[in-house]
Design a protein around this motif. Structure first.
Motif, PDB file in Angstrom:
ATOM      1  N   ASN A   9      19.486  60.265  41.567  1.00  0.00           N
ATOM      2  CA  ASN A   9      19.513  60.950  40.268  1.00  0.00           C
ATOM      3  C   ASN A   9      19.447  62.477  40.427  1.00  0.00           C
ATOM      4  O   ASN A   9      18.718  63.169  39.711  1.00  0.00           O
ATOM      5  CB  ASN A   9      18.374  60.460  39.368  1.00  0.00           C
ATOM      6  N   GLY A  10      20.192  62.972  41.397  1.00  0.00           N
ATOM      7  CA  GLY A  10      20.300  64.414  41.590  1.00  0.00           C
ATOM      8  C   GLY A  10      19.155  65.051  42.349  1.00  0.00           C
ATOM      9  O   GLY A  10      19.193  66.252  42.611  1.00  0.00           O
ATOM     10  N   VAL A  44      19.470  49.807  37.915  1.00  0.00           N
ATOM     11  CA  VAL A  44      20.856  49.825  37.448  1.00  0.00           C
ATOM     12  C   VAL A  44      21.064  51.044  36.539  1.00  0.00           C
ATOM     13  O   VAL A  44      20.247  51.312  35.658  1.00  0.00           O
ATOM     14  CB  VAL A  44      21.197  48.531  36.695  1.00  0.00           C
ATOM     15  N   GLY A  45      22.149  51.778  36.771  1.00  0.00           N
ATOM     16  CA  GLY A  45      22.440  52.982  36.007  1.00  0.00           C
ATOM     17  C   GLY A  45      22.048  54.267  36.703  1.00  0.00           C
ATOM     18  O   GLY A  45      22.463  55.356  36.276  1.00  0.00           O
ATOM     19  N   ASP A  46      21.235  54.193  37.773  1.00  0.00           N
ATOM     20  CA  ASP A  46      20.866  55.400  38.522  1.00  0.00           C
ATOM     21  C   ASP A  46      22.082  55.944  39.270  1.00  0.00           C
ATOM     22  O   ASP A  46      23.048  55.225  39.563  1.00  0.00           O
ATOM     23  CB  ASP A  46      19.744  55.094  39.520  1.00  0.00           C
ATOM     24  N   ARG A  47      22.005  57.248  39.585  1.00  0.00           N
ATOM     25  CA  ARG A  47      23.075  57.904  40.343  1.00  0.00           C
ATOM     26  C   ARG A  47      22.583  58.180  41.768  1.00  0.00           C
ATOM     27  O   ARG A  47      21.519  58.771  41.957  1.00  0.00           O
ATOM     28  CB  ARG A  47      23.491  59.211  39.659  1.00  0.00           C
ATOM     29  N   GLU A  83      28.983  60.882  44.974  1.00  0.00           N
ATOM     30  CA  GLU A  83      27.993  60.354  44.030  1.00  0.00           C
ATOM     31  C   GLU A  83      28.545  59.103  43.373  1.00  0.00           C
ATOM     32  O   GLU A  83      29.718  59.059  42.975  1.00  0.00           O
ATOM     33  CB  GLU A  83      27.640  61.397  42.962  1.00  0.00           C
ATOM     34  N   ALA A  84      27.716  58.057  43.269  1.00  0.00           N
ATOM     35  CA  ALA A  84      28.121  56.787  42.675  1.00  0.00           C
ATOM     36  C   ALA A  84      27.021  56.273  41.767  1.00  0.00           C
ATOM     37  O   ALA A  84      25.832  56.543  41.991  1.00  0.00           O
ATOM     38  CB  ALA A  84      28.443  55.761  43.761  1.00  0.00           C
TER      39      ALA A  84
END
Length: 833
Positions: free
Chosen positions: A548-549, A615-618, A629-630
């Motif tokens: 998440n960055g 689920v949904g994290d980067r 990034e995925a």
């Protein structure tokens, strides 16, 4: 006190000669014998399996570090009495004439390995033999494929750094061969002394140093307690759980099963003890009344009763321990051809646990009805109808619940799990009790409205005469059947799952570093030889850098920071469909042919838990210097023990294709076809071939031993269950003798009385089977999900089999237990009233 001791002992001997304590003593002996036999056998088996499992690490514990192991660590370990060995592993180029090859070099000292044994052969691809010692100074042992890659013969010379070494033998097996199977270079094993003079390692070299430790558990724990706070981020403690998850999972499940089986055996025996104690106390009302008439106080009766229980508990527990020792010794001799060599000697722990289990079980289940004897009124010597008030409900159930808590805490080692199970059992018992009362009335009422014989009507009326007693009997029989069914069900699931995880055609050879242009030819090579293989997966090396960055190492928990996934490059792949042996846990899989606007990745569920990924994290990756990034599309559970290509990260198609990649697969090499490995190396020189047959055989052997222990522990549980049926029949025998005598005096025939008993017990057993089926499904759901990590599925066969089995078992036990009702003389029974 001496007077109480003498009197309690004399009364117990008298009761023993008269057979008054037979049922109670038999139930106690079976309880202790079953649990101690389980304890002795499983303790020896678990220590043996643990010893064999540690061979896969080469030690009991391993400390891995990217820096040289500090000398004080080694000195402290030796001071604690531990065995110590050190290794260093790195990659380096090996030269032989004009040929050169990147090799995985491992330098070891003379003490290596601490657990397990090395296997070598005089020629490449020959059968390996157990080898003592390590390569001598000036010699190295090479993995067979490295001989072929360097075009060497045993005895030839090669160069490593500035040192010339002799390739003496072929290295067939290392007990601690681990690491990243997907990128391993061929192995070269050398002496630690040669490493120092080779000049290969320089400041900044990538090398992994390992400190191998072995010794008794207390010494290891003391040392690790001292060492653990000193470990830095580039150092980690490797245990069986981290180093060999396939083995640790099998051992963990077996330990949970054996603990559950032991608990079930104790609880079933406890129910039998409670039933036996109730009958024992009721048959001692007259003796207690006589003692009261002779001047004994309530305190005297209480102390005599407690001391009798203590004598009974000690004698029964000691005899049960002796019988349990004999049972497990007989079992060991019976299974000698199947067991792994010599088992360790008997440990002291099962002895103390057997004694404690017997005394706690006797106190929890037998104390309330026996304490009731102190309330017997003296007037009972003249009026036989006077009986003491029954014990308070809180005393009876509180004592049993406290006993259950102690036993469950001992076998689960978790207060939270103990309270959760106990709350579930109490709530289920209350709910089932109310449901049973309603079901009993409806069932019996409907049967009574039909035209039935006199014997059948009498049996049904006996069920309704005291609904509370009937409900209690059905619950007791139902819980007994349920306990046995749960143990049988979980045993079937575990053994079936273990056998399914390592079938006969389990892939035992990995082929990695396959070039893109060689994929089709290699598939044809394997298919032409009819070798069962897995799919061919592309593989790209990349490092997880961000979540998440944020930098990954900063946002994860302390447990996550110790994960290897953040310490090294990962093997990344892509796939259109869900890989074999993977199961979707959460999220959705991408659809074939659907265009993705955002790069998607699937993450292994256990890694996601450790790193806090949802689920949904980067996720950010660094691949050959390029940042990618995925978004996390889903989480997967992975069967690492399947020996098929598995990955922490699987990307959607179209994400990793721009990066350079190699391919990998696995296949099953028949044991009678060793030439396949050599043919593959000759046909595809650039492909790295890893033969894991020795590792698989060792894992399969451990799993077979675990399955064997599970199979035979089940027998003890079944014996404890049948004890409950016997105790239940004996508990109501006096009342049935009196009823039978009255009925025969009034003209009833023996056949009618027997038919009424059989009909009563058949219906009791069928109702108990329904209760057992409902409870089995409920408890198995909780155990599968929370304890054994197994996917749950309904079992319709149990809904059909358990009512039928309950009717047969309870009906048969009732017929056997009440046969004296029609053989005893009515006059003799009535004279005893």
């Amino acid at each position: 006190m001496k007077r109480w001791l003498r009197l309690s002992w004399r009364l117990l001997l008298r009761d023993g000669r008269a057979g008054e304590v037979s049922l109670l003593l038999v139930a106690l002996i079976i309880a202790v014998a079953a649990t101690s036999a389980i304890g002795f056998f499983t303790d020896r088996m678990q220590r043996t399996m643990g010893q064999q499992a540690t061979e896969l690490l080469g030690a009991d514990r391993v400390i891995a570090s990217s820096q040289t192991i500090p000398a004080p660590w080694v000195q402290r370990a030796r001071a604690e009495g531990l065995l110590v060995a050190t290794t260093a592993e790195f990659r380096s180029v090996v030269l032989a004439g004009e040929a050169m090859q990147l090799a995985s070099v491992k330098a070891v000292d003379a003490a290596y390995p601490l657990r397990g044994q090395l296997r070598t052969a005089p020629q490449p691809f020959a059968e390996g033999q157990v080898t003592s010692g390590v390569p001598a100074v000036g010699e190295v042992w090479l993995e067979p494929r490295l001989f072929g890659l360097l075009e060497l013969q045993p005895g030839a010379s090669l160069e490593l750094g500035i040192t010339a070494l002799t390739a003496a033998r072929a290295l067939v097996y290392e007990p601690d061969r681990g690491g990243d199977f997907y990128s391993l270079a061929p192995r070269l094993l050398m002496s630690m002394e040669d490493l120092e003079r080779s000049g290969v390692l320089q400041p900044g070299s990538r090398v992994e140093y390992r400190l191998l430790l072995a010794g008794d558990s207390p010494s290891l724990e003391r040392y690790l307690t001292w060492l653990t706070p000193q470990l830095s981020d580039n150092q980690q403690l490797i245990t069986l759980q981290r180093g060999r998850p396939a083995i640790s999972r099998a051992l963990e499940r077996s330990e949970r099963y054996l603990g559950l089986a032991s608990l079930v055996a104790v609880l079933l025996a406890g129910v039998a003890i409670a039933m036996g104690a109730r009958r024992y106390s009721e048959r001692h009302f007259d003796m207690s009344a006589m003692l009261r008439c002779m001047g004994a106080s309530q305190r005297d009766l209480l102390m005599i009763s407690l001391l009798q229980l203590l004598w009974l508990g000690l004698f029964g527990s000691l005899f049960g321990l002796l019988l349990g020792w004999g049972l497990q010794e007989g079992l060991v001799q019976l299974l000698r051809p199947l067991l792994p060599g010599e088992l360790p000697g008997l440990g002291i722990k099962p002895v103390w646990l057997g004694l404690a289990t017997g005394l706690v079980t006797l106190a929890g289940f037998a104390l309330p009805p026996v304490v009731r004897l102190r309330q017997v009124p003296p007037l009972r010597v003249l009026r036989r109808d006077l009986t003491p008030m029954p014990a308070q409900a809180w005393l009876i159930y509180g004592s049993a619940i406290l006993c259950l808590m102690l036993l469950m805490w001992r076998y689960t080692n978790s207060v939270q799990l103990t309270l959760a199970i106990l709350a579930g059992v109490i709530m289920s018992a209350l709910a089932l009790g109310g449901l049973l009362g309603l079901l009993l009335r409806v069932t019996v009422h409907r049967l009574r409205t039909r035209t039935l014989s006199v014997a059948l009507r009498f049996g049904l009326n006996h069920l309704l005469r005291n609904t509370q007693v009937t409900v209690g009997q059905v619950l007791a029989f139902g819980i007994t059947l349920m306990a046995m069914a749960v143990v049988v069900m979980i045993r079937t699931e575990l053994v079936g799952r273990w056998q399914a995880e390592l079938p006969e055609n389990t892939p035992n050879v990995f082929a990695v570093n396959i070039l893109t242009e060689e994929v089709e030819a290699l598939e044809q090579f394997l298919d032409q030889r009819q070798l069962a293989r897995s799919a061919v997966f592309p593989m790209v090396r990349g490092r997880l850098t961000q979540i998440n960055g944020e930098p990954a190492r900063q946002v994860v928990s302390e447990e996550g920071r110790g994960s290897n996934a953040l310490r090294r490059e990962l093997n990344l792949t892509w796939s259109v469909g869900l890989p074999e042996t993977n199961r979707l846990v959460s999220g959705r899989w991408w659809n074939e042919g659907t265009e993705q606007t955002t790069p998607l990745v699937s993450v292994e569920a256990e890694l996601a838990r450790r790193l806090g990924i949802e689920v949904g994290d980067r996720l950010g990756f660094s691949i050959t210097g390029v940042n990618l990034e995925a978004e996390v599309a889903n989480l997967r559970s992975v069967e690492w023990e399947s020996f098929r290509p598995n990955f922490y990260m699987v990307f959607a198609p179209g994400v990793l294709e721009p990066f350079a990649s190699t391919y990998m697969t696995s296949f099953h090499r028949p044991l009678d076809n060793p030439e396949v490995g050599r043919e593959l190396i000759r046909a595809f020189p650039s492909v790295t071939v890893l033969d894991l047959e020795v590792v698989i055989q060792q894992i399969r052997g451990i799993v077979d031993q675990v399955s064997l222990a599970v199979e035979y522990v089940l027998l003890f549980v079944l014996c404890a269950g049948f004890t409950v049926f016997f105790a239940a029949m004996q508990a109501s025998l006096d009342e049935r003798l009196q009823e039978g005598a009255l009925m025969r005096t009034l003209g009833a025939r023996s056949g009618q009385i027997r038919a009424s008993h059989i009909s009563e017990f058949l219906l009791l057993g069928a109702l108990a089977g329904v209760v057992a089926a409902l409870g089995t499904e409920t408890i198995s759901f909780v155990l599968y999900q929370e304890v054994f990590d197994i996917a749950f599925s309904w079992h319709p066969i149990y809904w059909l089999a358990l009512p039928l089995l309950g009717a047969l078992l309870v009906g048969g036990a009732g017929w056997w237990g009440t046969r004296r009702v029609v053989t005893r003389s009515p006059l003799g029974v009535l004279r005893e009233l």
